[in-house]
Design an enzyme around this catalytic site. Sequence first.
Site, PDB file in Angstrom:
ATOM      1  N   GLY A 258     -10.705  -3.571 -13.830  1.00 40.88           N
ATOM      2  CA  GLY A 258      -9.938  -2.450 -14.370  1.00 40.88           C
ATOM      3  C   GLY A 258      -9.518  -2.744 -15.793  1.00 40.88           C
TER       4      GLY A 258
ATOM      5  N   CYS B  52      -6.525 -11.211 -15.203  1.00 44.92           N
ATOM      6  CA  CYS B  52      -6.405 -10.134 -16.176  1.00 44.92           C
ATOM      7  C   CYS B  52      -7.257 -10.464 -17.397  1.00 44.92           C
ATOM      8  CB  CYS B  52      -4.937 -10.001 -16.586  1.00 44.92           C
ATOM      9  SG  CYS B  52      -4.639  -8.714 -17.813  1.00 44.92           S
ATOM     10  N   LEU B  53      -7.954  -9.468 -17.923  1.00 45.87           N
ATOM     11  CA  LEU B  53      -8.790  -9.697 -19.108  1.00 45.87           C
ATOM     12  C   LEU B  53      -7.933 -10.100 -20.319  1.00 45.87           C
ATOM     13  CD1 LEU B  53     -11.325  -6.730 -18.793  1.00 45.87           C
ATOM     14  CD2 LEU B  53     -11.678  -9.126 -18.172  1.00 45.87           C
TER      15      LEU B  53
ATOM     16  N   HIS C  75      -1.557  -2.995 -11.036  1.00 46.67           N
ATOM     17  CA  HIS C  75      -1.677  -3.929 -12.169  1.00 46.67           C
ATOM     18  C   HIS C  75      -1.884  -3.149 -13.477  1.00 46.67           C
ATOM     19  CE1 HIS C  75      -3.608  -7.793 -13.853  1.00 46.67           C
ATOM     20  NE2 HIS C  75      -3.883  -6.874 -14.758  1.00 46.67           N
ATOM     21  N   GLU C  76      -2.766  -2.138 -13.430  1.00 42.95           N
ATOM     22  CA  GLU C  76      -3.069  -1.369 -14.653  1.00 42.95           C
ATOM     23  C   GLU C  76      -1.897  -0.476 -15.065  1.00 42.95           C
ATOM     24  OE1 GLU C  76      -5.481  -2.565 -16.093  1.00 42.95           O
ATOM     25  OE2 GLU C  76      -6.575  -3.416 -14.398  1.00 42.95           O
TER      26      GLU C  76
ATOM     27  N   HIS D 115       0.481  -2.390 -16.961  1.00 41.51           N
ATOM     28  CA  HIS D 115       0.070  -2.518 -18.376  1.00 41.51           C
ATOM     29  C   HIS D 115       0.574  -1.325 -19.190  1.00 41.51           C
ATOM     30  CE1 HIS D 115      -2.449  -6.051 -18.731  1.00 41.51           C
ATOM     31  NE2 HIS D 115      -3.283  -5.676 -17.774  1.00 41.51           N
TER      32      HIS D 115
HETATM   33 NI    NI Z   1      -4.704  -6.763 -16.679  1.00 40.96          NI
END
Ligand code: NI
Length: 167
Positions: A46, A92-93, A134-135, A138
């Site tokens: 994501g 997480c990226l 999670h997104e 953000h």
């Molecule tokens: Ni993330």
Amino acid sequence: MTILSILKFPDPRLHTVAKPVAVVDERVRTIVRDMAQTMYEANGVGLAATQVDIHERIVVVDASEARTSYQVFINPEIIAQSMEKKEWEEGCLSVPEVYDIVARPDRIRVRALNEHGEAFELDCDELLAVCLQHEIDHLNGKVFVQHLSSLKQNRIKTKLKKQQAQS
Ligand code: NI
């Protein structure tokens, strides 16, 4: 399509609260396509617009096995959540090479707009539920490590600053 660059923790821009999208138009659809491309390129499940320094409430997710179709959530809201929580190992990226356990509601119901500006609601569990929470964090300026102890957060900050200095 463009591959966007992903902000890395502890970049302060990751703590910006994203604004709602007023109109889902071609401009927004271009952001969505670029975000999807960026997510696939980085092998992510994501991506939130915040992570590519676009502070609008846009999320793309592909929780499928085949990783061939992504879902778009514009102005996503969690409208219901289960009392039970489930622990999941998250990554997480924006926090490369860091994985840790976070407990979140097991099941959620999300309301959002799709890339055509149409409203929909979706019941989510498993990976999709974890990923969307999670997104959405953000979009609210919150990175998953903020669910961890401050000791762990400090260790992660040190590790990432070192990584970033070396690259
Ligand atoms: Ni993330």
